[in-house]
Design an enzyme around this catalytic site. Sequence first.
Site, PDB file in Angstrom:
ATOM      1  N   LYS A 190     -10.060   7.549 -18.487  1.00 46.26           N
ATOM      2  CA  LYS A 190     -10.457   8.155 -19.749  1.00 46.26           C
ATOM      3  C   LYS A 190      -9.248   8.252 -20.685  1.00 46.26           C
ATOM      4  CE  LYS A 190     -14.169   8.402 -17.220  1.00 46.26           C
ATOM      5  NZ  LYS A 190     -14.545   9.558 -16.449  1.00 46.26           N
ATOM      6  N   ASP A 213      -9.767  19.656 -12.811  1.00 50.01           N
ATOM      7  CA  ASP A 213     -10.034  18.298 -13.294  1.00 50.01           C
ATOM      8  C   ASP A 213      -9.823  18.344 -14.807  1.00 50.01           C
ATOM      9  OD1 ASP A 213     -11.125  15.971 -14.317  1.00 50.01           O
ATOM     10  OD2 ASP A 213     -12.726  15.865 -12.826  1.00 50.01           O
ATOM     11  N   ARG A 245       0.842  -1.204   0.000  1.00 54.62           N
ATOM     12  CA  ARG A 245       0.000   0.000   0.000  1.00 54.62           C
ATOM     13  C   ARG A 245       0.873   1.248   0.000  1.00 54.62           C
ATOM     14  NH1 ARG A 245      -1.458   1.647   4.799  1.00 54.62           N
ATOM     15  NH2 ARG A 245      -2.140  -0.414   5.469  1.00 54.62           N
ATOM     16  N   TYR A 256     -18.622  17.237 -13.216  1.00 55.98           N
ATOM     17  CA  TYR A 256     -18.902  15.807 -13.381  1.00 55.98           C
ATOM     18  C   TYR A 256     -19.903  15.341 -12.314  1.00 55.98           C
ATOM     19  CZ  TYR A 256     -17.947  10.792 -13.425  1.00 55.98           C
ATOM     20  OH  TYR A 256     -18.069   9.428 -13.469  1.00 55.98           O
TER      21      TYR A 256
HETATM   22  C1  PLP Z   1     -14.963   9.877 -15.107  1.00 55.35           C
HETATM   23  C2  PLP Z   1     -14.686  11.199 -14.494  1.00 55.35           C
HETATM   24  C3  PLP Z   1     -14.397  11.322 -13.127  1.00 55.35           C
HETATM   25  C4  PLP Z   1     -14.440  10.148 -12.187  1.00 55.35           C
HETATM   26  O1  PLP Z   1     -13.482   9.189 -12.491  1.00 55.35           O
HETATM   27  P1  PLP Z   1     -13.670   7.615 -12.174  1.00 55.35           P
HETATM   28  O2  PLP Z   1     -12.388   7.040 -12.673  1.00 55.35           O
HETATM   29  O3  PLP Z   1     -14.874   7.152 -12.933  1.00 55.35           O
HETATM   30  O4  PLP Z   1     -13.837   7.485 -10.706  1.00 55.35           O
HETATM   31  C5  PLP Z   1     -14.097  12.581 -12.643  1.00 55.35           C
HETATM   32  N1  PLP Z   1     -14.106  13.669 -13.443  1.00 55.35           N
HETATM   33  C6  PLP Z   1     -14.393  13.587 -14.754  1.00 55.35           C
HETATM   34  C7  PLP Z   1     -14.390  14.832 -15.574  1.00 55.35           C
HETATM   35  C8  PLP Z   1     -14.696  12.363 -15.318  1.00 55.35           C
HETATM   36  O5  PLP Z   1     -15.003  12.303 -16.627  1.00 55.35           O
END
Ligand code: PLP
Length: 404
Positions: free
Chosen positions: A220, A195, A71, A123
């Site tokens: 993503k 983000d 961890r 989001y």
């Molecule tokens: C998908 C997404 C998240 C969350 O990410 P996860 O990997 O699904 O937990 C946060 N911000 C944006 C802009 C996203 O597209």
Amino acid sequence: MHGIRRPDAPDNPVPTDIPVKLPSHARFSTVCLHAGQTPDPATGAIITPIYQTSTYVQDALGQHKGFEYGRTQNPTRSAVEANLAAIEGGQAGFAFASGMAAIGAIASMLKSGDHVVVSDNTYGGTFRLFDKVLSRYALTFSYVDTSDVNAVAAALTPQTRLLFVETPTNPLMKLTDLKAVAEVAHAQQVRLVVDNTFASPYIQQPIAFGADLVVHSTTKYLNGHSDSVGGIVVATREDDIEWLKFVQNAAGAILSPFDSWLVLRGTKTLPIRMMQHNANGLALAQFLAAHPKVRRVHYPGLPDHPQHALATRQMRGFGGMLAFELGSLEQARTLLNGVRLHALAESLGGVESLISHPASMTHASVPADTRARLGITDGLVRISVGIEDIEDLKEDLAQALDRV
Ligand SMILES: *Cc1c(COP(=O)(O)O)cnc(C)c1O
């Protein structure tokens, strides 16, 4: 298109705790491929191995090689953290089990009584974490249109600690001027968190515009192949780095060795994937904008996007995300059920094209009146444009639009 330099190159090369032999002026594509990775010291393997281990044998009591427990430290995870820190032009990265876990780690910097200003069209999962979980801990959140710098300035209070921004927003592709909001935040000692999931660091590097922290869902574009869930926080300030290192181990929502390896594989091709996402995104946006059944296309690369000038300034290409308005739920349903090549699915940023209905899928947890205020109508369709041949994507949408 050619590679860009990392914002801190050439005077400030890759951070010294990152074990790479990159030239100090290495450009973006080279950084993506090599940063954080050296041949495996045991075998010379060119690819960082998946160190699938929970613990490490110590040489003698109190003597170890810097690795004690899985961890706390893992070499595959360290490699992807160093890689992503260099790609975003930050000082250190911390990899988590999901994008939400990464956002949760940033939220752990807050103390009760603190206030956060958030992009109103954030989001859905971020809104749910803030609104349904963190608001129970005497934290307060204001949701403002961060594309309006004056609205951001007006929302800051003496209790504000973080300004949390997404640009472009999901799914309406509204932009925030990062340089302008960084100045407003820093004037009040507020940290700017961006983000950067929707754009990817190929398209925009928020730290170069003044962001203190960058967060991604690596699920993503960074992983890019729809086969891993993960998150990363890239930090720039020593105090934030100390805290995030501590909380990553203390709370423990780490990215696994295998997922770390997948993201490392993903970032090697980030620049060439993003070039194709950019090209296909623009071509599909233009195709839809010219189609008689489509009322409106939201894409920052179109000249009629209200912030097209800012997009040109702040982004390198306009990305692979777009949304368009068909007029009604029935029309959206017909289209979504009529496509063959586009997969009907949530998520984004993979090599294959995905199509979705924000109002009932990704934004179902946003209250209906808020959705209406933001413009997330029942006739709105979102596409994460993949890297297939653009003619096949156009043909697929053309045949589905014919049924509408
Ligand atoms: C998908 C997404 C998240 C969350 O990410 P996860 O990997 O699904 O937990 C946060 N911000 C944006 C802009 C996203 O597209």
